[in-house]
Design a protein around this motif. Structure first.
Motif, PDB file in Angstrom:
ATOM      1  N   PHE A   1       0.827  -1.207   0.000  1.00 57.42           N
ATOM      2  CA  PHE A   1       0.000   0.000   0.000  1.00 57.42           C
ATOM      3  C   PHE A   1       0.861   1.257   0.000  1.00 57.42           C
ATOM      4  O   PHE A   1       0.496   2.276  -0.580  1.00 57.42           O
ATOM      5  N   ARG A   2       2.021   1.206   0.644  1.00 57.77           N
ATOM      6  CA  ARG A   2       2.920   2.340   0.599  1.00 57.77           C
ATOM      7  C   ARG A   2       3.386   2.595  -0.836  1.00 57.77           C
ATOM      8  O   ARG A   2       3.437   3.727  -1.290  1.00 57.77           O
ATOM      9  N   ILE A   3       3.692   1.517  -1.532  1.00 55.50           N
ATOM     10  CA  ILE A   3       4.188   1.657  -2.907  1.00 55.50           C
ATOM     11  C   ILE A   3       3.108   2.260  -3.806  1.00 55.50           C
ATOM     12  O   ILE A   3       3.391   3.087  -4.667  1.00 55.50           O
ATOM     13  N   ILE A   4       1.839   1.841  -3.607  1.00 59.69           N
ATOM     14  CA  ILE A   4       0.788   2.256  -4.538  1.00 59.69           C
ATOM     15  C   ILE A   4       0.010   3.463  -4.047  1.00 59.69           C
ATOM     16  O   ILE A   4      -1.040   3.779  -4.599  1.00 59.69           O
ATOM     17  N   LEU A   5       0.512   4.158  -3.027  1.00 60.14           N
ATOM     18  CA  LEU A   5      -0.209   5.321  -2.530  1.00 60.14           C
ATOM     19  C   LEU A   5      -0.514   6.347  -3.631  1.00 60.14           C
ATOM     20  O   LEU A   5      -1.652   6.825  -3.718  1.00 60.14           O
ATOM     21  N   PRO A   6       0.438   6.693  -4.503  1.00 59.55           N
ATOM     22  CA  PRO A   6       0.101   7.665  -5.564  1.00 59.55           C
ATOM     23  C   PRO A   6      -1.021   7.180  -6.491  1.00 59.55           C
ATOM     24  O   PRO A   6      -2.013   7.902  -6.665  1.00 59.55           O
ATOM     25  N   PRO A   7      -0.939   5.987  -7.084  1.00 58.61           N
ATOM     26  CA  PRO A   7      -2.055   5.560  -7.937  1.00 58.61           C
ATOM     27  C   PRO A   7      -3.366   5.402  -7.176  1.00 58.61           C
ATOM     28  O   PRO A   7      -4.438   5.645  -7.748  1.00 58.61           O
ATOM     29  N   LEU A   8      -3.298   5.013  -5.905  1.00 59.58           N
ATOM     30  CA  LEU A   8      -4.534   4.908  -5.122  1.00 59.58           C
ATOM     31  C   LEU A   8      -5.207   6.266  -4.996  1.00 59.58           C
ATOM     32  O   LEU A   8      -6.429   6.382  -5.113  1.00 59.58           O
ATOM     33  N   THR A   9      -4.402   7.292  -4.744  1.00 56.98           N
ATOM     34  CA  THR A   9      -4.964   8.636  -4.618  1.00 56.98           C
ATOM     35  C   THR A   9      -5.584   9.075  -5.945  1.00 56.98           C
ATOM     36  O   THR A   9      -6.638   9.704  -5.976  1.00 56.98           O
TER      37      THR A   9
ATOM     38  N   VAL B   1      -0.992  13.855  -4.715  1.00 55.97           N
ATOM     39  CA  VAL B   1      -0.404  12.826  -5.588  1.00 55.97           C
ATOM     40  C   VAL B   1       0.969  13.269  -6.063  1.00 55.97           C
ATOM     41  O   VAL B   1       1.925  12.496  -6.050  1.00 55.97           O
ATOM     42  N   GLY B   2       1.070  14.551  -6.456  1.00 59.77           N
ATOM     43  CA  GLY B   2       2.358  15.066  -6.921  1.00 59.77           C
ATOM     44  C   GLY B   2       3.430  14.903  -5.854  1.00 59.77           C
ATOM     45  O   GLY B   2       4.534  14.425  -6.114  1.00 59.77           O
TER      46      GLY B   2
ATOM     47  N   THR C   1       8.123  11.955  -3.432  1.00 65.16           N
ATOM     48  CA  THR C   1       8.814  11.258  -2.350  1.00 65.16           C
ATOM     49  C   THR C   1       9.115   9.818  -2.740  1.00 65.16           C
ATOM     50  O   THR C   1      10.161   9.296  -2.391  1.00 65.16           O
ATOM     51  N   THR C   2       8.191   9.170  -3.468  1.00 65.81           N
ATOM     52  CA  THR C   2       8.462   7.801  -3.902  1.00 65.81           C
ATOM     53  C   THR C   2       9.661   7.789  -4.831  1.00 65.81           C
ATOM     54  O   THR C   2      10.512   6.918  -4.739  1.00 65.81           O
ATOM     55  N   ALA C   3       9.709   8.785  -5.737  1.00 62.78           N
ATOM     56  CA  ALA C   3      10.830   8.837  -6.674  1.00 62.78           C
ATOM     57  C   ALA C   3      12.138   9.017  -5.926  1.00 62.78           C
ATOM     58  O   ALA C   3      13.155   8.428  -6.269  1.00 62.78           O
TER      59      ALA C   3
END
Ligand SMILES: Nc1ncnc2c1ncn2[C@@H]1O[C@H](COP(=O)(O)OP(=O)(O)OP(=O)(O)O)[C@@H](O)[C@H]1O
Ligand SMILES: [Mg+2]
Lengths: 277, 292
Positions: free
Chosen positions: A198-206, A266-267, A272-274
């Motif tokens: 879920f941490r990894i997919i937080l941006p697409p989830l949002t 999301v941005g 932060t993921t990047a």
């Protein structure tokens, strides 16, 4: 870009049309066209009428009131409930997609393809007709329950694929470490894999939450009572009775009030993921 | 007899692991072709051998991260290849330390050491924290409980991984090249922790390329090549005076004098990567998913 233009070096006589000069000329033309269009719009459009139809001040004032806040609240409640429903069902579907038991994979696959291929509005129309088709049938917490299930079923199909990708993005070594500590595969999934997924997919989830905010407008086909109106239905009814678009514009701005902060979020999350990679 | 080396006089107990006639293949690739190996309580057994000889596979078969193709593995009397065996229960008695640490990045250092105690051993939060803290102090990281793994150096992460395994109070610790992913200057700390564990009487099975460590700490050294155990004995024999030609060739490569000045660790690396693609080609290999 950084390579020198060969034509400029080989043929000095044609220097005038060097790529850089040409790019500058094209840019100037673009600015010129823009200015012409803006000037044309300013002078030809009937501004008083436009403002009167879309932004009539006294209607803006009249629209902003308890009914609008109720509609805004309903949009939020519909979306949040459907998202939660979608997350739970989506997680189950994702686990079924990754199951070692083939029939589970087939069922999940069929569900996902079905609901992803279907226009969401068809699902809503179907749910709207259910009480007629099955006489006396009710879904609890009407209308919220109906919306949550209808919108949630559509959302779960999309969310399932995102969640599955997240689970698969967790390195295999994580499961091995968890299993070596004696955890069952279910515990390893719950405590180690899913939190990381879920941490990894937080941006697409949002992103999917934003889409869902907008899709919640489809509930207008359900034929709700006034207390169930969400932003679109509210704006449409008000615009119709006033024979003016201002209430719909106000309702539209309320959507932006919800979605724009999420877009900014999301941005940030993507940044932060990047960085963490 | 009258002056035995102190670290090698630990009392030997019953058999903890008995591997017999173990075969393992991946598709048509026969990796293990008849392994026999016994580890007794309190023993430190180092497994050495060239890259691809199946050392990791053997270790991973012992806690069933890989399913053996045939043969038998008994861990504390339990036949782990038996379908009725409760593998989670067997794994509780085995600690595993991976080359890539495999710490849980979403949990703090302390939580890394408590999560399995809580979920598997059903210990209370307080008791789990106490055990975890004791083991973190043992590996010299008692102060870092609140840190996240990403904030630690590789050497510190590997020590947390050891503390995490120790917190389950295992009978046997398995190490798969615990120092191979570390910068040379961080290797010493991890080896010191392992040395201390050995001195405390922990039963250990260590796949390693650290010949100096194996010679000093191991009770037995097992040399593997081509999927079989070629030599199994006291480190002074297997490393100091190998009987088999294959062992000699391997040791010569690992302890090659041209590499020795860079340290045994680098020499081991050089030997390991002897068959790897040239540095120019490396950039084209995809990154391993374990690296975050
Ligand atoms: N999951 C797997 N699937 C297919 N082949 C595998 C798998 N794991 C290992 N192998 C193969 O088994 C052989 C032995 O691998 P293993 O990792 O046990 O060697 P090793 O002795 O630990 O080597 P190294 O010193 O490089 O770690 C190799 O040829 C490897 O390609
Ligand atoms: Mg290995």
């Amino acid at each position: 870009m950084s390579a020198p233009a060969p034509t400029a070096e080989q043929a000095p006589t044609r220097r005038r049309s060097s790529p850089r000069r040409r790019a500058r000329r094209i840019r100037l033309v673009q600015y010129a066209v823009l200015i012409v269009l803006v000037v044309l719009a300013l002078f030809t459009a009937n501004w008083p009428q436009i403002i009167d139809v879309f932004f009539r001040p006294e209607l803006v004032a009249a629209t902003i009131g308890p009914a609008l806040f109720l509609a805004l609240g309903n949009t939020l409640i519909y979306t949040a409930g459907a998202f939660l429903f979608g997350l739970v069902v989506g997680t189950v579907l994702a686990l079924m997609r990754l199951s070692e038991v083939p029939p589970y994979r087939w069922i999940a696959r069929a569900y996902i393809e079905f609901f992803r291929g279907l226009p969401a509005i068809v699902v809503f129309i179907a749910f709207g007709l259910l009480p007629i088709a099955f006489e006396g049938m009710t879904i609890p917490w009407d209308p919220y329950g109906t919306v949550w299930v209808a919108l949630g079923m559509v959302a779960s199909a999309y969310l399932a694929e995102t969640i599955r990708a997240g689970i698969q993005a967790v390195p295999k070594g994580q499961v091995e470490a968890a299993r070596s500590l004696g955890m069952s595969s279910a515990t390893a999934m719950r405590k180690i894999v899913l939190p990381q997924a879920f941490r990894i997919i937080l941006p697409p989830l949002t992103n999917e939450l934003i889409l869902l905010v907008k899709d919640s407008s489809l509930v207008y086909v359900l034929g709700l009572s006034i207390e169930g109106y969400e932003l679109t239905k509210f704006g449409r009814e008000a615009a119709q009775s006033e024979a003016n678009l201002t209430p719909l514009v106000v309702a539209g701005f309320c959507y932006l009030l919800i979605t724009l902060p999420l877009t900014v979020l999301v941005g940030r999350l993507e940044a932060t993921t990047a960085k963490a990679r | 007899m009258s002056t035995p080396a102190p670290e090698r006089t630990r009392p030997r107990g019953e058999d903890v692991v008995v591997v017999s006639d173990l075969h393992k293949s991946f598709g048509s690739n026969q990796v293990l072709t008849g392994i026999d190996l016994t580890i007794r309580r309190g023993e430190v057994v180092c497994v050495i051998g060239p890259s691809g000889s199946g050392k990791s596979t053997l270790l991973r078969c012992v806690n069933l991260l890989e399913t053996p193709t045939s043969g038998s593995i008994r861990v504390q009397g339990e036949e782990v290849t038996d379908p009725d065996c409760d593998i989670d229960a067997v794994r509780r008695g085995l600690g595993m330390v991976f080359q890539q640490f495999n710490l849980f990045p979403h949990l703090t250092v302390l939580e890394n050491c408590t999560v399995a105690q809580r979920t598997v051993l059903r210990r209370s939060a307080g008791q789990a924290r106490e055990v975890a803290q004791r083991n973190l102090e043992k590996v010299g990281l008692g102060e870092r409980g609140d840190a996240h793994p990403a904030q630690l150096s590789g050497g510190q992460q590997q020590r947390v991984a050891i503390a995490r395994a120790l917190s389950m109070e295992p009978e046997l610790m398995l190490f798969d090249e615990p120092t191979s992913a570390l910068d040379p200057e961080l290797v010493g700390d991890v080896l010191a922790v392992m040395r201390q564990l050995a001195a405390e009487g922990m039963t250990m099975m260590v796949v390693t390329h650290e010949m100096a460590f194996a010679r000093e700490v191991a009770d037995r050294v097992v040399f593997m090549d081509g999927g079989v155990v070629v030599e199994d004995g006291h480190p002074d024999e297997v490393i100091g005076n190998p009987r088999h030609e294959r062992t000699r060739t391997f040791l010569q490569r690992v302890l090659d004098p041209t590499h020795v000045q860079a340290g045994a660790h680098d020499a081991a690396h050089a030997a390991r990567h002897a068959g790897d693609p040239a540095p120019g080609d490396v950039a084209e290999t995809p990154p391993t998913p374990d690296h975050h």
